[in-house]
Design an enzyme around this catalytic site. Structure first.
Site, PDB file in Angstrom:
ATOM      1  N   TYR A  39      -0.131   1.708   1.603  1.00  0.00           N
ATOM      2  CA  TYR A  39      -0.557   2.244   2.550  1.00  0.00           C
ATOM      3  C   TYR A  39       1.038   3.059   2.670  1.00  0.00           C
ATOM      4  CZ  TYR A  39      -5.220   0.679   3.182  1.00  0.00           C
ATOM      5  OH  TYR A  39      -6.436   0.643   3.205  1.00  0.00           O
ATOM      6  N   HIS A  95      -1.827   7.345   6.290  1.00  0.00           N
ATOM      7  CA  HIS A  95      -1.677   5.582   6.855  1.00  0.00           C
ATOM      8  C   HIS A  95      -1.301   5.765   8.003  1.00  0.00           C
ATOM      9  CE1 HIS A  95      -6.560   5.820   5.858  1.00  0.00           C
ATOM     10  NE2 HIS A  95      -5.968   6.166   3.764  1.00  0.00           N
ATOM     11  N   TYR A 105      -3.730  -3.964  10.605  1.00  0.00           N
ATOM     12  CA  TYR A 105      -4.081  -2.924  10.777  1.00  0.00           C
ATOM     13  C   TYR A 105      -4.646  -2.145  11.342  1.00  0.00           C
ATOM     14  CZ  TYR A 105      -4.857  -4.031   5.436  1.00  0.00           C
ATOM     15  OH  TYR A 105      -4.848  -4.820   3.638  1.00  0.00           O
ATOM     16  N   ASN A 108      -6.829  -0.528  13.026  1.00  0.00           N
ATOM     17  CA  ASN A 108      -7.813  -1.107  13.874  1.00  0.00           C
ATOM     18  C   ASN A 108      -8.137  -2.250  14.646  1.00  0.00           C
ATOM     19  OD1 ASN A 108      -8.040  -1.613  11.278  1.00  0.00           O
ATOM     20  ND2 ASN A 108     -10.473  -1.814  11.853  1.00  0.00           N
TER      21      ASN A 108
END
Length: 89
Positions: free
Chosen positions: A18, A23, A68, A70
């Site tokens: 990423y 992102h 991550y 989330n």
């Protein structure tokens, strides 16, 4: 104490996959802010890399959670609690 502090959180995803993608725009912005404030990120016990700087009489913390995107709420909550930063800041 928390009124004189601000927390800037750049969201992103860990890992090479990423690194230069959309992102990780939050990480890229956090890096730019840290560069402008002439500070560097260091590991913390809050599950994030954290940089600290002074700006216009306030303490600024810049964080890049190591999870991550989330799952970043845990690191943010830990930093807010530890430094007693109000949610408005």
């Amino acid at each position: 104490m928390g009124d004189m502090m601000k927390l800037i959180v750049g969201l992103g995803n860990p890992g090479i996959r990423y690194e230069t993608t959309k992102h990780n725009v939050g990480f890229m912005v956090a890096d730019l802010v840290a560069d402008q404030l002439e500070t560097e990120f260091r590991p913390s016990k809050h599950g994030a890399l954290v940089a600290k700087a002074g700006y216009q009489g306030q303490t600024i913390f810049i964080a890049k959670p190591l999870t991550y995107m989330n799952l970043s709420g845990g690191a943010v909550a830990s930093l807010v609690h530890w430094y007693k930063i109000s949610t408005e800041n």
